[in-house]
Design a protein around this motif. Structure first.
Motif, PDB file in Angstrom:
ATOM      1  N   GLU A  43       0.928  -0.913   0.169  1.00  0.00           N
ATOM      2  CA  GLU A  43      -0.344   0.041  -0.288  1.00  0.00           C
ATOM      3  C   GLU A  43       0.697   1.422   0.156  1.00  0.00           C
ATOM      4  O   GLU A  43       0.338   2.551  -0.195  1.00  0.00           O
ATOM      5  CB  GLU A  43      -1.257  -0.312   1.021  1.00  0.00           C
ATOM      6  CG  GLU A  43      -1.884  -0.640   1.383  1.00  0.00           C
ATOM      7  CD  GLU A  43      -2.548  -1.309   2.612  1.00  0.00           C
ATOM      8  OE1 GLU A  43      -3.073  -0.123   3.355  1.00  0.00           O
ATOM      9  OE2 GLU A  43      -3.825  -1.655   2.296  1.00  0.00           O
ATOM     10  N   SER A  46       1.877   1.962  -3.400  1.00  0.00           N
ATOM     11  CA  SER A  46       0.697   2.192  -4.428  1.00  0.00           C
ATOM     12  C   SER A  46       0.855   3.306  -4.048  1.00  0.00           C
ATOM     13  O   SER A  46       1.119   4.236  -5.003  1.00  0.00           O
ATOM     14  CB  SER A  46      -0.287   1.680  -3.889  1.00  0.00           C
ATOM     15  OG  SER A  46      -1.294   1.988  -5.046  1.00  0.00           O
ATOM     16  N   ASP A 256      -1.309   2.541 -10.773  1.00  0.00           N
ATOM     17  CA  ASP A 256      -2.510   1.337  -9.458  1.00  0.00           C
ATOM     18  C   ASP A 256      -3.099   0.641  -9.685  1.00  0.00           C
ATOM     19  O   ASP A 256      -2.442  -0.611  -8.822  1.00  0.00           O
ATOM     20  CB  ASP A 256      -3.843   2.619  -9.755  1.00  0.00           C
ATOM     21  CG  ASP A 256      -3.021   3.786  -9.188  1.00  0.00           C
ATOM     22  OD1 ASP A 256      -2.115   3.914  -8.529  1.00  0.00           O
ATOM     23  OD2 ASP A 256      -4.037   4.649  -9.343  1.00  0.00           O
ATOM     24  N   SER A 257      -2.378  -0.060 -11.367  1.00  0.00           N
ATOM     25  CA  SER A 257      -2.937  -1.880 -11.421  1.00  0.00           C
ATOM     26  C   SER A 257      -2.362  -2.743 -10.658  1.00  0.00           C
ATOM     27  O   SER A 257      -2.172  -3.517 -10.609  1.00  0.00           O
ATOM     28  CB  SER A 257      -3.547  -1.842 -12.673  1.00  0.00           C
ATOM     29  OG  SER A 257      -3.744  -3.010 -13.225  1.00  0.00           O
ATOM     30  N   SER A 260      -1.268  -2.795  -7.214  1.00  0.00           N
ATOM     31  CA  SER A 260      -2.831  -3.682  -6.166  1.00  0.00           C
ATOM     32  C   SER A 260      -2.485  -5.286  -6.865  1.00  0.00           C
ATOM     33  O   SER A 260      -2.955  -5.407  -5.309  1.00  0.00           O
ATOM     34  CB  SER A 260      -4.126  -2.764  -6.762  1.00  0.00           C
ATOM     35  OG  SER A 260      -4.395  -1.594  -7.256  1.00  0.00           O
ATOM     36  N   THR A 261      -2.119  -5.769  -7.640  1.00  0.00           N
ATOM     37  CA  THR A 261      -1.597  -6.196  -8.231  1.00  0.00           C
ATOM     38  C   THR A 261      -0.738  -7.748  -7.049  1.00  0.00           C
ATOM     39  O   THR A 261      -0.611  -8.306  -6.745  1.00  0.00           O
ATOM     40  CB  THR A 261      -1.367  -6.867  -9.575  1.00  0.00           C
ATOM     41  OG1 THR A 261      -2.261  -6.119 -10.175  1.00  0.00           O
ATOM     42  CG2 THR A 261      -0.796  -8.195  -9.166  1.00  0.00           C
ATOM     43  N   THR A 263       0.279  -5.883  -3.915  1.00  0.00           N
ATOM     44  CA  THR A 263       0.039  -6.168  -2.901  1.00  0.00           C
ATOM     45  C   THR A 263      -0.838  -7.150  -2.259  1.00  0.00           C
ATOM     46  O   THR A 263      -1.002  -7.401  -1.337  1.00  0.00           O
ATOM     47  CB  THR A 263      -1.385  -4.597  -2.455  1.00  0.00           C
ATOM     48  OG1 THR A 263      -0.486  -3.189  -2.317  1.00  0.00           O
ATOM     49  CG2 THR A 263      -2.299  -4.719  -1.157  1.00  0.00           C
TER      50      THR A 263
END
Length: 388
Positions: A43, A46, A256-257, A260-261, A263
């Motif tokens: 996080e 990100s 962001d993608s 997120s992946t 994380t």
């Protein structure tokens, strides 16, 4: 027996074998600690990436140029031709050159820009001014330096108005940038900025590697990207691989993608530790059932139902999981604070992450506590009393 009595009895039983209880909880502690730390790192990465890309604005288009053909160039004049009246743009031409003052001599990154670069990159000055249109037009030997360059090459002096040598040529320092810190694109604190026309002479090239176009608003970006690609295809009809046009918002969405992946992936890896911890709880609870066979028989003989026995062992497994989860959460929060203090990442353990860890701990306790609890509840009193 009510639920509170069951919890009290479970705690008493667990405290009677402290070392075994600790070893049983160890897998859960490591699992929850891993989940919290790795998810928090994901996080933080990100958030850091989104912040850095967001600082540059979603109304930014980047044009990158590279060609193996030495005769194929993307000049500053051609780059400026991509703009319309409502837009601003700036090149970014970088080379590492020897930089010298009477204080220090070392290699540093020198970047050729124009008067709009500071606006596009959100750079602020602590003293002096940035490169002007006049500086660019007349290829003035002036430079704006980052805060780290100022400290390195001028120590405690005020650099503005002093000279610094770049690749043997004297440049006048006209400004010092406010400290900005590290970013994905390097640190402005460690760079020297000179007019792009001066950079062309210094670097002996008139080709631009990177050019930024900033629109008035985000809604204009798709049209600018389309128009820019059309113009570049006309400039380089035989080499469409020489240039890349990137929408900053698309880059932000892509990062962001990816993060997120990342994380989710880190959380899944840490979740494996929790799974192993749950298996450890089940194994130890099965051993405990075997060791306490006589106790189960006595309790059933004096009136305890199979449901009471099942609930008792299930509560023990859940208490083990929650205690281990609690310790893991504390270790995770403490570790996140250490990482924040020792690095540039601003790590915060979110309430969602904590709730996820607690929920997973309870889930593990229930799932892996059911088998031992059922085994204990199904023992017949007479058989249990006969056990050694």
């Amino acid at each position: 027996m009510n639920i509170f009595q069951s919890i009290k009895l479970a705690l008493k039983q667990l405290l009677s074998a402290k070392f075994r209880t600790f070893l049983t909880m160890l897998g859960i502690i490591i699992g929850v600690f891993s989940v919290i730390l790795l998810v928090s790192i994901g996080e933080a990465i990100s958030k850091n990436v989104s912040s850095q890309l967001g600082d540059m604005g979603s109304n930014l288009v980047s044009v990158s140029f590279y060609s193996d053909n030495p005769n194929e160039k993307f000049t500053y004049k051609e780059a400026n031709g991509l703009l319309n009246e409502e837009e601003i743009g700036s090149p970014e031409v970088m080379k590492t050159k020897e930089v010298r003052t009477n204080v220090k001599t070392a290699n540093s990154q020198v970047t050729g820009v124009n008067e709009d670069y500071a606006t596009i990159k959100n750079l602020e000055l602590t003293s002096g001014r940035f490169c002007s249109n006049v500086d660019v037009r007349f290829a003035q030997k002036v430079t704006v330096i980052g805060s780290e360059i100022a400290k390195t090459y001028f120590k405690n002096q005020n650099p503005v108005g002093k000279h610094i040598q770049i690749a043997g040529a004297r440049y006048l320092v006209i400004g010092v940038l406010k400290e900005k810190g590290e970013s994905l694109f390097g640190s402005a604190d460690k760079k020297l900025f000179i007019p792009v026309t001066s950079a062309e002479r210094l670097f002996k090239t008139d080709s631009v590697d990177l050019y930024y176009i900033q629109t008035k608003n985000t809604e204009q970006v798709p049209d600018v990207v389309k128009r820019t690609k059309q113009q570049l295809s006309q400039l380089f009809p035989n080499n469409k691989e020489a240039y890349t046009v990137v929408n900053q918002q698309q880059a932000l969405d892509t990062f962001d993608s990816i993060t997120s992946t990342l994380t989710i992936g880190l959380g899944a890896i840490a979740g494996i530790s929790l799974l192993v911890g749950g298996i450890g709880i089940m194994n130890i609870m099965l051993v405990s059932v075997s060791e306490r066979t006589r106790e189960i028989g006595i309790r059933k003989a004096i009136g305890a139902s199979s449901g009471d026995i099942l609930r008792q062992f299930l509560i023990e497994a859940i208490v083990l999981s929650l205690l281990g989860g609690g310790i893991g959460i504390l270790l995770g929060i403490f570790s996140a604070q250490i990482v924040t203090a020792a690095s540039s990442f601003d790590m915060h353990v979110s309430a969602t992450t904590i709730l996820l860890a607690v929920g997973f701990s309870m889930f593990i306790g229930i799932v892996f506590g059911v088998v031992p609890a059922q085994k204990a509840s199904k023992k017949m009193p007479i058989d249990a009393l006969r056990a050694d």
